[in-house]
Design a protein around this motif. Structure first.
Motif, PDB file in Angstrom:
ATOM      1  N   THR A  17       0.842  -1.186   0.000  1.00 36.67           N
ATOM      2  CA  THR A  17       0.000   0.000   0.000  1.00 36.67           C
ATOM      3  C   THR A  17       0.882   1.241   0.000  1.00 36.67           C
ATOM      4  O   THR A  17       2.091   1.184   0.245  1.00 36.67           O
ATOM      5  N   VAL A  18       0.270   2.380  -0.279  1.00 39.12           N
ATOM      6  CA  VAL A  18       1.011   3.638  -0.264  1.00 39.12           C
ATOM      7  C   VAL A  18       1.676   3.848   1.095  1.00 39.12           C
ATOM      8  O   VAL A  18       2.839   4.270   1.177  1.00 39.12           O
ATOM      9  N   GLU A  19       0.945   3.549   2.159  1.00 41.34           N
ATOM     10  CA  GLU A  19       1.500   3.752   3.511  1.00 41.34           C
ATOM     11  C   GLU A  19       2.677   2.825   3.770  1.00 41.34           C
ATOM     12  O   GLU A  19       3.679   3.227   4.389  1.00 41.34           O
ATOM     13  N   GLU A  20       2.583   1.580   3.319  1.00 41.39           N
ATOM     14  CA  GLU A  20       3.679   0.630   3.521  1.00 41.39           C
ATOM     15  C   GLU A  20       4.918   1.032   2.729  1.00 41.39           C
ATOM     16  O   GLU A  20       6.048   0.953   3.231  1.00 41.39           O
ATOM     17  N   ALA A  24       9.011   2.607   3.699  1.00 35.01           N
ATOM     18  CA  ALA A  24      10.269   2.099   3.160  1.00 35.01           C
ATOM     19  C   ALA A  24      11.142   3.200   2.582  1.00 35.01           C
ATOM     20  O   ALA A  24      12.370   3.068   2.590  1.00 35.01           O
ATOM     21  N   VAL A  25      10.549   4.293   2.067  1.00 32.78           N
ATOM     22  CA  VAL A  25      11.360   5.314   1.395  1.00 32.78           C
ATOM     23  C   VAL A  25      11.499   6.602   2.191  1.00 32.78           C
ATOM     24  O   VAL A  25      12.280   7.482   1.794  1.00 32.78           O
ATOM     25  N   ALA A  26      10.784   6.726   3.318  1.00 26.61           N
ATOM     26  CA  ALA A  26      10.763   8.015   4.011  1.00 26.61           C
ATOM     27  C   ALA A  26      11.109   7.932   5.487  1.00 26.61           C
ATOM     28  O   ALA A  26      11.082   8.961   6.174  1.00 26.61           O
ATOM     29  N   PRO A  70       1.550  10.493   2.475  1.00 26.11           N
ATOM     30  CA  PRO A  70       2.484   9.407   2.190  1.00 26.11           C
ATOM     31  C   PRO A  70       2.932   9.373   0.730  1.00 26.11           C
ATOM     32  O   PRO A  70       3.129   8.304   0.170  1.00 26.11           O
ATOM     33  N   ARG A  71       3.081  10.560   0.104  1.00 27.85           N
ATOM     34  CA  ARG A  71       3.301  10.584  -1.342  1.00 27.85           C
ATOM     35  C   ARG A  71       4.658  11.134  -1.772  1.00 27.85           C
ATOM     36  O   ARG A  71       5.193  10.707  -2.780  1.00 27.85           O
ATOM     37  N   ARG A  72       5.222  12.108  -1.059  1.00 28.00           N
ATOM     38  CA  ARG A  72       6.407  12.790  -1.595  1.00 28.00           C
ATOM     39  C   ARG A  72       7.322  13.231  -0.462  1.00 28.00           C
ATOM     40  O   ARG A  72       6.876  13.837   0.517  1.00 28.00           O
ATOM     41  N   VAL A  90       5.592   8.395  -4.318  1.00 24.24           N
ATOM     42  CA  VAL A  90       4.910   7.100  -4.265  1.00 24.24           C
ATOM     43  C   VAL A  90       3.533   7.269  -4.865  1.00 24.24           C
ATOM     44  O   VAL A  90       2.740   8.114  -4.420  1.00 24.24           O
ATOM     45  N   GLU A  91       3.233   6.472  -5.887  1.00 21.53           N
ATOM     46  CA  GLU A  91       1.936   6.545  -6.557  1.00 21.53           C
ATOM     47  C   GLU A  91       1.305   5.154  -6.594  1.00 21.53           C
ATOM     48  O   GLU A  91       1.945   4.184  -6.980  1.00 21.53           O
ATOM     49  N   PRO A  92       0.033   5.038  -6.203  1.00 22.96           N
ATOM     50  CA  PRO A  92      -0.633   3.735  -6.241  1.00 22.96           C
ATOM     51  C   PRO A  92      -0.806   3.246  -7.671  1.00 22.96           C
ATOM     52  O   PRO A  92      -1.064   4.031  -8.584  1.00 22.96           O
TER      53      PRO A  92
END
Length: 260
Positions: A17-20, A24-26, A70-72, A90-92
């Motif tokens: 998911t976007v949150e998961e 990992a990246v933030a 949770p996008r940028r 992060v884009e779904p």
């Protein structure tokens, strides 16, 4: 007139998911599980630190320039610092899949910039592949890493041949093939090949503990740097990383004749 700047733009699709994927990246634990050890103050303007090795000169400070969970998220060197920036979005993509996009900008023109740009393109390809493996097999877990690198004289082909021969592994394995380090005195390393290209192999590791890793050689001017980087999970993984990290560093230095 300021010189033209360049950027690296890469994308990888990962499960989650976007949150998961955002975790990992933030976040520090997330980034540390597929890149290098990080600390991140999770807010706009927060401090960040990337650790590329044990010495103080290998601790690279930064700043969270943009924080839009949770996008940028965007990292830079700090207010007024003219350097590289790293933007992650992060884009779904359908059910429980996301595209992760990196824009690494701030590269200038000229020979030194060219070498750094080319090296970072290859490095980011490795790390983004490792991010995908992390999300596919170990999402939500935190890895303990060991990141030994040693320099060898010669071309990429020569150092790659020397490294793989010293490890006792094939220089061009097939995806799906299980390989195991066979050399005398080398720490435990075995796993399935999940990606193989010129001068690099990515692994889903089962020894010395479950995890991911890669064996790679990258160009550094007249020399080539050989790396055996492992990201291990669970209590056994943390124990193996602490035990084997210094052993791998010494083994690489001995194998490539680079000394300490």
């Amino acid at each position: 007139m300021s010189e033209e700047r360049r950027s690296i733009e890469l994308e990888v699709e990962v499960p989650g998911t976007v949150e998961e994927v955002w975790r990992a990246v933030a976040t520090g634990p997330g980034i540390s599980s597929w890149y290098v050890p990080h600390t991140v103050e999770e807010r706009a303007g927060g401090s960040a630190m990337a650790s590329f090795g044990p010495g103080p000169e290998m601790q690279i400070p930064g700043r969270v320039a943009v924080w839009e969970p949770p996008r940028r998220i965007c990292f830079d060197g700090g207010e007024g610092v003219d350097g590289l920036t790293f933007e992650w979005t992060v884009e779904p993509r359908g059910d429980d899949r996301c595209a992760v996009r990196l824009v690494n900008s701030g590269f200038g023109q000229g020979g030194e910039w060219d070498a750094q740009y080319d090296g970072m393109v290859e490095g980011w390809k490795l790390f983004m592949s490792n991010l995908r493996l992390h999300m596919e097999h170990f999402a939500g877990q935190t890895a303990a890493s060991m990141l030994p690198t040693a320099m060898g004289a010669g071309s990429l082909d020569e150092v790659w041949t020397a490294l793989t021969a010293s490890l006792g592994i094939p220089s061009a394995p097939s995806v799906g093939e299980r390989i195991e380090a066979q050399a005398s005195g080398v720490p435990a390393l075995a796993g399935a090949v999940v990606d193989a290209a010129s001068h690099r192999i990515a692994l889903l590791v089962d020894r010395p503990a479950p995890g991911t890793g890669f064996v790679a050689v990258e160009s550094y001017g007249e020399h080539a740097g050989a790396s055996v980087w492992l990201y291990l999970y669970g209590a056994n993984g943390a124990e193996a990383a602490e035990r084997d990290g210094p052993l791998w560093q010494q083994w690489l230095a001995d194998a490539l004749g680079s000394g300490q």
